[in-house]
Design a protein around this motif. Structure first.
Motif, short mmCIF file in Angstrom:
data_model
loop_
_atom_site.label_atom_id
_atom_site.label_comp_id
_atom_site.label_asym_id
_atom_site.label_seq_id
_atom_site.Cartn_x
_atom_site.Cartn_y
_atom_site.Cartn_z
N ALA A 141 0.82 -1.21 0.00
CA ALA A 141 0.00 0.00 0.00
C ALA A 141 0.86 1.25 0.00
CB ALA A 141 -0.93 0.00 1.21
N ALA A 142 0.21 2.39 -0.17
CA ALA A 142 0.87 3.69 -0.13
C ALA A 142 -0.09 4.70 0.46
CB ALA A 142 1.32 4.12 -1.53
N SER A 143 0.45 5.70 1.13
CA SER A 143 -0.36 6.79 1.66
C SER A 143 0.22 8.11 1.20
CB SER A 143 -0.41 6.73 3.19
OG SER A 143 0.90 6.72 3.73
N ALA A 144 -0.66 9.09 1.00
CA ALA A 144 -0.25 10.42 0.53
C ALA A 144 -0.22 11.37 1.71
CB ALA A 144 -1.20 10.92 -0.54
N ASP A 145 0.89 12.05 1.90
CA ASP A 145 1.07 12.98 3.00
C ASP A 145 1.01 14.40 2.46
OD1 ASP A 145 1.67 14.23 5.35
OD2 ASP A 145 3.75 13.56 5.46
N GLY A 146 -0.08 15.12 2.75
CA GLY A 146 -0.21 16.50 2.29
C GLY A 146 -1.12 16.68 1.09
N GLY A 147 -1.99 15.71 0.82
CA GLY A 147 -2.90 15.83 -0.32
C GLY A 147 -3.41 14.47 -0.73
N SER A 148 -4.09 14.42 -1.86
CA SER A 148 -4.66 13.18 -2.36
C SER A 148 -3.82 12.62 -3.50
CB SER A 148 -6.10 13.41 -2.83
OG SER A 148 -6.09 14.24 -3.99
N PHE A 149 -4.08 11.37 -3.85
CA PHE A 149 -3.32 10.73 -4.93
C PHE A 149 -3.69 11.29 -6.30
CE2 PHE A 149 -2.20 7.41 -1.84
CZ PHE A 149 -0.85 7.29 -2.16
N GLY A 150 -4.78 12.02 -6.37
CA GLY A 150 -5.10 12.69 -7.63
C GLY A 150 -4.09 13.76 -8.00
#
Length: 425
Positions: A95-104
């Motif tokens: 998995a991955a997570s976005a720090d400071g915003g969305s994956f878009g």
């Protein structure tokens, strides 16, 4: 060739590297890789979660190796030894997570499976439909009839890493969640719930394992300092890692050929991670590879340099450990880096510093671009503030005067007041 969502490929290699990649830039969130080892669809314990604050599984099967960033590419990497995955584990979710915003807002997001032995690409999945998700399940390694396969998944979560983790059975530290709104209970209700005097007193509950802390700290010019105590880093060992790489340009023609030659020379760059220390009893000294002054964790100065790395790789790099159990004996520590050989300055070198307490949130920061002929850089200053160690981002490039060593230069800049003699490795 990139896989389609839902498809799978066999994985014959016993050891693989999982690489998450994306294109960094202004406004692009940072991406953090993670893995969950599942039995019957859930983790067995919180220890089956591998991520930046819990970088290695107890079995040794999964290890978080860290990030590499250039102006054009950013990657985060995990190493997986499939031969060490315990028989009870059926799937390793990637998995991955976005720090400071969305994956878009994360362009070029992909995941690759590489043979750890020779770097051959086994599988690749490019994510192309992310929008508001803040966590993404990109793929998974799973057993099928005694063999391993990789499946491209591409499932998003709008609740971030916390939502993804709890969905698979991870206990997340409640202190990181907003406190729920509660109304005061009527006094009568509180009285009726009291245990009668004649009732036996129940035994105290067994101590539960500490929940996983998902928070991390990135030091910047605007927010350069952090308290270790406030982040939970009050005991155990704190590991300090320095990794670096040459900033890649995109030359053409004859310049491209010259660039390859320069890159070959830069592969021999040797940076040394060092630490000046001052203890509460007044003793001062230095921990460094030069002169084999590697220090010790069990006795003064309670700081130890693991070794001397000449590659700068994230999985190794230069590593230094501070014994936080002895923090009351430490007055201040200045962590700095020198160029031992292979370059005349830090120009065109990209370096990242990570401080990882055994308990508490990871702290990281990158160095700014070097615009002066510097061969020594002060990285971080750790000071004892009434028993609490405070980490201050320095990221300060220093230029030694002619005939003055880098060590003496950083000593003079911070007023350590030591006597220096020539040394060698």
């Amino acid at each position: 060739m990139s896989m389609l969502k839902g498809t799978n490929v066999p994985v014959s290699a016993q050891a693989v590297r999982i690489e998450w990649g994306w294109r960094p830039g202004p406004g692009v969130p940072d991406v953090d890789a993670s893995a969950l080892l599942l039995a019957s669809g859930k983790v067995r314990t919180d220890a089956d979660f591998v991520f930046y604050n819990q970088p290695q599984h107890a079995s040794g099967a999964v290890r978080h190796e860290g990030k590499t960033t250039t102006p054009n590419t950013a990657t985060d990497t995990l190493a997986v030894d499939l031969s060490l995955v315990e028989p009870a584990i059926e799937r390793v979710v990637l998995a991955a997570s976005a720090d400071g915003g969305s994956f878009g807002r994360v362009p070029g997001l992909y995941i690759r499976v590489l043979d750890a032995a020779d770097g051959t690409e086994i599988a690749r999945f490019d994510s192309q439909d992310a929008t508001v998700e803040t966590a993404f399940l990109l793929g998974e390694l799973y057993r099928r009839q005694g063999a391993w396969k990789f499946r491209a998944v591409g499932q998003g979560y709008g609740s971030g890493l916390e939502g993804l983790a709890t969905d698979f059975g991870i206990s997340v530290d409640d202190s990181q969640r907003p406190a729920p709104r509660t109304s005061a209970a009527p006094q009568a209700a509180a009285e009726t719930s009291a245990v009668p005097e004649s009732a036996p007193v129940p035994p105290p509950p067994a101590t539960a394992p500490a929940p996983v802390r998902l928070s991390k700290v990135t030091l910047t010019k605007e927010a350069p300092a952090v308290s270790l105590a406030k982040q939970g880093g009050t005991s155990g060992a704190m590991r300090v890692n320095l990794n670096w790489e040459t900033r890649q340009q995109q030359p053409k023609g004859w310049a491209a050929k010259l660039g390859k030659a320069v890159a070959a020379m830069n592969s021999g760059i040797d940076l040394d991670l060092c630490a000046l220390y001052e203890l509460t009893d007044g003793r001062k000294g230095v921990v460094q590879a030069l002169g084999n002054a590697f220090g010790s964790l069990s006795r003064p100065p309670y700081i130890h340099l693991d070794g001397d790395d000449r590659t700068g790789s994230v999985s190794a790099g230069e590593n230094l450990t501070v014994n936080l159990d002895q923090k009351n004996n430490i007055r201040r520590v200045l962590i700095f880096v020198t160029i031992y050989e292979g370059a005349k300055s830090f120009a065109d070198l990209h370096a990242t510093v990570t401080l990882k307490p055994q308990n508490g949130a990871a702290i990281d920061f990158s160095l700014d671009e070097c615009t002066v002929p510097s061969t020594v850089c002060a990285l971080a200053l750790i000071t004892n503030n009434a028993g609490d160690l405070v980490v201050q981002r320095e990221a300060r490039y220093l230029v030694p005067d002619r005939g003055v060593s880098p060590q003496r230069t950083v000593d003079q800049a911070y007023g350590w007041g030591m006597n220096w003699t020539p040394g060698r490795k």
